[in-house]
Design a protein around this motif. Structure first.
Motif, PDB file in Angstrom:
ATOM      1  N   PRO A  13      33.075  46.617  38.974  1.00 47.36           N
ATOM      2  CA  PRO A  13      32.625  47.594  38.353  1.00 47.36           C
ATOM      3  C   PRO A  13      31.498  48.169  39.600  1.00 47.36           C
ATOM      4  N   ALA A  14      30.569  47.213  39.949  1.00 45.43           N
ATOM      5  CA  ALA A  14      29.358  47.853  40.759  1.00 45.43           C
ATOM      6  C   ALA A  14      29.823  48.188  42.163  1.00 45.43           C
ATOM      7  N   GLY A  15      30.642  47.582  42.885  1.00 46.38           N
ATOM      8  CA  GLY A  15      31.122  47.672  44.312  1.00 46.38           C
ATOM      9  C   GLY A  15      31.794  48.998  44.257  1.00 46.38           C
ATOM     10  N   GLY A  28      38.800  38.375  31.680  1.00 41.26           N
ATOM     11  CA  GLY A  28      38.200  39.057  30.585  1.00 41.26           C
ATOM     12  C   GLY A  28      39.029  40.132  29.764  1.00 41.26           C
ATOM     13  N   TRP A  29      38.445  40.642  28.732  1.00 46.08           N
ATOM     14  CA  TRP A  29      39.308  41.391  27.670  1.00 46.08           C
ATOM     15  C   TRP A  29      38.712  42.812  27.813  1.00 46.08           C
ATOM     16  N   GLY A  30      37.763  43.124  26.679  1.00 44.70           N
ATOM     17  CA  GLY A  30      37.288  44.575  26.801  1.00 44.70           C
ATOM     18  C   GLY A  30      35.689  44.781  27.139  1.00 44.70           C
ATOM     19  N   VAL A  31      35.486  45.845  27.577  1.00 41.96           N
ATOM     20  CA  VAL A  31      34.058  45.904  28.028  1.00 41.96           C
ATOM     21  C   VAL A  31      33.338  47.107  27.232  1.00 41.96           C
ATOM     22  N   GLY A  79      24.878  44.573  40.560  1.00 44.06           N
ATOM     23  CA  GLY A  79      25.507  43.878  39.707  1.00 44.06           C
ATOM     24  C   GLY A  79      25.225  42.509  39.376  1.00 44.06           C
ATOM     25  N   ASP A  80      26.301  41.923  38.864  1.00 44.40           N
ATOM     26  CA  ASP A  80      26.109  40.462  38.467  1.00 44.40           C
ATOM     27  C   ASP A  80      25.297  39.560  39.542  1.00 44.40           C
ATOM     28  N   ALA A  81      25.616  39.824  40.852  1.00 43.63           N
ATOM     29  CA  ALA A  81      25.170  39.247  41.857  1.00 43.63           C
ATOM     30  C   ALA A  81      23.690  39.118  41.981  1.00 43.63           C
ATOM     31  N   ILE A 128      33.475  30.692  25.182  1.00 44.50           N
ATOM     32  CA  ILE A 128      34.783  31.243  25.741  1.00 44.50           C
ATOM     33  C   ILE A 128      35.403  32.501  25.207  1.00 44.50           C
ATOM     34  N   TRP A 129      35.973  33.177  26.403  1.00 44.84           N
ATOM     35  CA  TRP A 129      36.377  34.265  26.273  1.00 44.84           C
ATOM     36  C   TRP A 129      37.830  34.704  25.791  1.00 44.84           C
ATOM     37  N   TYR A 130      38.127  35.126  24.588  1.00 44.82           N
ATOM     38  CA  TYR A 130      39.490  35.305  24.366  1.00 44.82           C
ATOM     39  C   TYR A 130      39.710  36.714  23.851  1.00 44.82           C
ATOM     40  N   TYR A 159      36.046  45.264  50.268  1.00 46.25           N
ATOM     41  CA  TYR A 159      36.785  43.986  50.324  1.00 46.25           C
ATOM     42  C   TYR A 159      36.669  43.071  49.117  1.00 46.25           C
ATOM     43  N   GLU A 160      38.061  43.023  48.704  1.00 46.05           N
ATOM     44  CA  GLU A 160      38.172  42.396  47.417  1.00 46.05           C
ATOM     45  C   GLU A 160      39.003  40.961  47.523  1.00 46.05           C
ATOM     46  N   ARG A 161      38.675  39.693  46.871  1.00 49.71           N
ATOM     47  CA  ARG A 161      39.195  38.689  47.214  1.00 49.71           C
ATOM     48  C   ARG A 161      40.468  38.762  46.292  1.00 49.71           C
ATOM     49  N   ALA A 197      39.606  48.373  27.824  1.00 50.65           N
ATOM     50  CA  ALA A 197      40.003  47.148  28.653  1.00 50.65           C
ATOM     51  C   ALA A 197      39.545  47.104  30.091  1.00 50.65           C
ATOM     52  N   ARG A 198      38.689  46.094  30.318  1.00 43.49           N
ATOM     53  CA  ARG A 198      38.346  45.771  31.812  1.00 43.49           C
ATOM     54  C   ARG A 198      39.354  45.809  32.823  1.00 43.49           C
ATOM     55  N   ILE A 199      40.447  45.738  32.601  1.00 42.83           N
ATOM     56  CA  ILE A 199      41.661  45.940  33.716  1.00 42.83           C
ATOM     57  C   ILE A 199      42.077  47.547  33.808  1.00 42.83           C
TER      58      ILE A 199
HETATM   59  C1  LIG Z   1      35.038  34.659  32.404  1.00 42.13           C
HETATM   60  C2  LIG Z   1      34.233  35.967  32.314  1.00 42.13           C
HETATM   61  C3  LIG Z   1      34.885  37.029  31.531  1.00 42.13           C
HETATM   62  C4  LIG Z   1      34.116  38.117  31.405  1.00 42.13           C
HETATM   63  N1  LIG Z   1      34.853  38.911  30.748  1.00 42.13           N
HETATM   64  C5  LIG Z   1      33.935  40.343  30.244  1.00 42.13           C
HETATM   65  C6  LIG Z   1      34.534  40.971  29.137  1.00 42.13           C
HETATM   66  O1  LIG Z   1      35.751  40.882  28.866  1.00 42.13           O
HETATM   67  N2  LIG Z   1      33.823  42.188  29.155  1.00 42.13           N
HETATM   68  C7  LIG Z   1      32.480  42.424  29.589  1.00 42.13           C
HETATM   69  O2  LIG Z   1      31.960  43.389  29.475  1.00 42.13           O
HETATM   70  N3  LIG Z   1      32.100  41.725  30.668  1.00 42.13           N
HETATM   71  C8  LIG Z   1      32.644  40.425  31.038  1.00 42.13           C
HETATM   72  N4  LIG Z   1      32.260  39.712  31.782  1.00 42.13           N
HETATM   73  C9  LIG Z   1      31.028  40.086  32.416  1.00 42.13           C
HETATM   74  C10 LIG Z   1      31.385  41.115  33.697  1.00 42.13           C
HETATM   75  O3  LIG Z   1      32.530  40.690  34.153  1.00 42.13           O
HETATM   76  C11 LIG Z   1      30.290  41.390  34.545  1.00 42.13           C
HETATM   77  O4  LIG Z   1      29.066  41.572  34.057  1.00 42.13           O
HETATM   78  C12 LIG Z   1      30.731  42.842  35.093  1.00 42.13           C
HETATM   79  O5  LIG Z   1      31.987  42.809  35.568  1.00 42.13           O
HETATM   80  C13 LIG Z   1      29.580  42.927  36.421  1.00 42.13           C
HETATM   81  O6  LIG Z   1      30.214  43.875  37.588  1.00 42.13           O
HETATM   82  P1  LIG Z   1      30.036  43.327  38.949  1.00 42.13           P
HETATM   83  O7  LIG Z   1      30.977  44.378  39.654  1.00 42.13           O
HETATM   84  O8  LIG Z   1      28.759  42.973  39.381  1.00 42.13           O
HETATM   85  O9  LIG Z   1      30.783  41.671  39.092  1.00 42.13           O
HETATM   86  P2  LIG Z   1      32.380  41.398  38.942  1.00 42.13           P
HETATM   87  O10 LIG Z   1      32.909  42.061  37.946  1.00 42.13           O
HETATM   88  O11 LIG Z   1      32.347  40.009  38.730  1.00 42.13           O
HETATM   89  O12 LIG Z   1      33.047  41.651  40.290  1.00 42.13           O
HETATM   90  C14 LIG Z   1      32.771  40.852  41.471  1.00 42.13           C
HETATM   91  C15 LIG Z   1      34.006  41.276  42.300  1.00 42.13           C
HETATM   92  O13 LIG Z   1      33.956  40.455  43.665  1.00 42.13           O
HETATM   93  C16 LIG Z   1      35.025  39.529  43.918  1.00 42.13           C
HETATM   94  N5  LIG Z   1      34.504  38.496  44.992  1.00 42.13           N
HETATM   95  C17 LIG Z   1      33.646  37.625  44.716  1.00 42.13           C
HETATM   96  N6  LIG Z   1      33.407  36.735  45.740  1.00 42.13           N
HETATM   97  C18 LIG Z   1      34.316  37.461  46.723  1.00 42.13           C
HETATM   98  C19 LIG Z   1      34.333  37.205  48.205  1.00 42.13           C
HETATM   99  N7  LIG Z   1      33.803  36.450  48.820  1.00 42.13           N
HETATM  100  N8  LIG Z   1      34.902  38.189  49.259  1.00 42.13           N
HETATM  101  C20 LIG Z   1      35.681  39.207  48.358  1.00 42.13           C
HETATM  102  N9  LIG Z   1      35.536  39.385  46.911  1.00 42.13           N
HETATM  103  C21 LIG Z   1      34.806  38.651  46.103  1.00 42.13           C
HETATM  104  C22 LIG Z   1      35.512  39.371  42.842  1.00 42.13           C
HETATM  105  O14 LIG Z   1      36.767  38.941  42.930  1.00 42.13           O
HETATM  106  C23 LIG Z   1      35.315  40.203  41.759  1.00 42.13           C
HETATM  107  O15 LIG Z   1      36.179  41.249  41.668  1.00 42.13           O
HETATM  108  C24 LIG Z   1      32.691  38.389  32.149  1.00 42.13           C
HETATM  109  C25 LIG Z   1      32.330  37.370  32.935  1.00 42.13           C
HETATM  110  C26 LIG Z   1      33.063  36.049  33.001  1.00 42.13           C
HETATM  111  C27 LIG Z   1      32.249  35.238  33.945  1.00 42.13           C
END
Ligand SMILES: Cc1cc2nc3c(=O)[nH]c(=O)nc-3n(C[C@H](O)[C@H](O)[C@H](O)COP(=O)(O)OP(=O)(O)OC[C@H]3O[C@@H](n4cnc5c(N)ncnc54)[C@H](O)[C@@H]3O)c2cc1C
Length: 377
Positions: free
Chosen positions: A10-12, A41-44, A266-268, A163-165, A31-33, A95-97
């Motif tokens: 979502p951030a990128g 995950g499920w819903g946000v 974002g999360d980073a 654990i996320w179900y 670039y996405e791995r 849903a996150r997807i």
């Molecule tokens: C197991 C788990 C389940 C979660 N489920 C939920 C949920 O159901 N609902 C919710 O609100 N939040 C959920 N979260 C938290 C949520 O995912 C994050 O807070 C949110 O998605 C942050 O967005 P982001 O874009 O910063 O990071 P992310 O959504 O984590 O996106 C980072 C992206 O970077 C990609 N990436 C990583 N390293 C590399 C690399 N070296 N090269 C290229 N691409 C790379 C990853 O594949 C990923 O797609 C979950 C977290 C975890 C750990």
């Protein structure tokens, strides 16, 4: 400007969308791995306030997000056999997807290049031939680690396990359920995010986790065990796994937010405990804030400095509230002697962002019931 983004979460993606909308001439590559349909995950969840910010930032994706999301205004607290509902808390789930697909389509529509199955392992080669690199590669950020001398990350792994179900039992509203068992106390955070599915996160302290023998239990047995613990709540529906594993929440902070032309997002950059449902919201609001810093300048170092100045206090405030909430759940065991109304009050005020007056305004009937139970006690 030539912008490269590591991580198509979502951030990128949202930052790419907002920058490309602002100036069609930007050359943006993500670039996405993973593949376009892989997710965890499920819903946000989003609050009403976040949705308003998303509408102002990009109407087309906001319209798609809100087309068939699930909205509610209650938090339900279940303790023993009782359920207490507290109204006036506007939230919605998707849903996150589905969110990722909406953002992917929007990137495509705007002409942003998305390269899937591209795992970036060498940041230097990425950063050398562009003006700006956005590091949006999530909580386990490889880029943050590569530049840790500069970013000065502070990571702390918290004691509770979670654990996320998913489940097909529909929870109308954010439902916080507590079940006491011989092993210890289990808490579930659940809410529906489409017509057929709810997120169902289970959390417990390390003692409970070890008493229940989860270290040795295979995945299917763990799910069956927890479905039994929450049998009155999931009502015969199984818990659904999506590569679900027990994890410890990692609290992420960074001393510095950017290094030369590389910025964390974002999360980073930061995490906030899932009990206040804010990971995705904060990631997308980061994107809005960073894009704003480029509105008046195309000087990358000026914009990145400004981003840290304006956004850091907001994040610190949020992380402080999320910290209180996280610690409440880490100590859930000590609140189990409270009656359901007192427990609900303690939960609602745990992050110190909502107080007695706010609750009285939002749901006077709840406060009246809480006070009358308090007087009888
Ligand atoms: C197991 C788990 C389940 C979660 N489920 C939920 C949920 O159901 N609902 C919710 O609100 N939040 C959920 N979260 C938290 C949520 O995912 C994050 O807070 C949110 O998605 C942050 O967005 P982001 O874009 O910063 O990071 P992310 O959504 O984590 O996106 C980072 C992206 O970077 C990609 N990436 C990583 N390293 C590399 C690399 N070296 N090269 C290229 N691409 C790379 C990853 O594949 C990923 O797609 C979950 C977290 C975890 C750990």
């Amino acid at each position: 400007m030539k912008i490269k983004i590591i991580g198509g979460g979502p951030a990128g993606m949202y930052f790419a969308i907002l920058m490309k909308r602002a100036r069609g001439g930007h050359e943006i590559t993500i670039y996405e791995r993973n593949g376009p349909d892989d997710t965890f995950g499920w819903g946000v969840v989003f609050s009403g306030k976040t949705l308003a910010a998303l509408r102002r930032a990009d109407e087309p994706s906001h319209a798609e997000i809100t087309r068939d999301f699930e909205a509610w205004d209650n938090v339900d607290v279940v303790h023993g056999g009782d359920k207490i509902s507290i109204h006036g808390n506007s939230f919605s789930g998707i849903a996150r997807i589905r969110l990722l697909k909406i953002l992917q389509r929007r990137c495509e529509e705007l002409g942003i290049a998305m390269h899937f199955h591209r795992d970036i392992a060498d940041v230097d080669s990425v950063k050398s031939d562009c003006d700006l690199v956005i590091d949006a590669d999530g909580v386990n950020s490889f880029v943050r680690e590569s530049f840790k001398q500069h970013f000065q990350p502070e990571l702390s792994s918290r004691p509770n396990k979670y654990i996320w179900y998913g489940t097909n039992q529909l929870f109308h509203g954010l439902t916080l359920t507590f079940r006491e068992t011989p092993a210890g106390v289990f808490a579930a955070h659940s809410y529906k995010f489409d017509k057929t599915t709810s997120t169902f996160i289970v959390e417990c302290d390390p003692q409970t986790w070890s008493n229940a023998g989860f270290g040795e239990k295979p995945e299917a047995e763990t799910r069956a065990y927890l479905a039994e613990v929450f049998a009155p709540d999931v009502k015969g529906h199984p818990l659904l796994s999506n590569n679900s594993k027990w994890i410890n929440f990692v609290l992420v902070k960074n001393g510095r937010w950017s290094s030369e032309n590389v910025a964390l997002l974002g999360d980073a950059l930061h995490t906030a405990h899932f009990s206040i449902g804010s990971g995705t919201k904060l990631a997308m609001e980061d994107a809005i804030a960073l894009k704003r810093c480029f509105d008046d300048t195309s000087d990358v170092s000026v914009a990145l400095r400004r981003f840290e100045e304006v956004r850091k206090p907001v994040i610190e405030d949020y992380q402080a509230a999320a910290y209180e909430s996280m610690v409440w759940f880490e100590n859930a065991r000590q609140y189990m002697n409270l009656d359901p109304l007192a427990l609900a009050y303690s939960l609602m005020t745990r992050s110190k962002r909502i107080d007695y007056d706010t609750l009285k305004r939002r749901d006077p009937a709840f406060i009246a019931a809480y006070e009358s139970a308090d007087m009888k006690a």
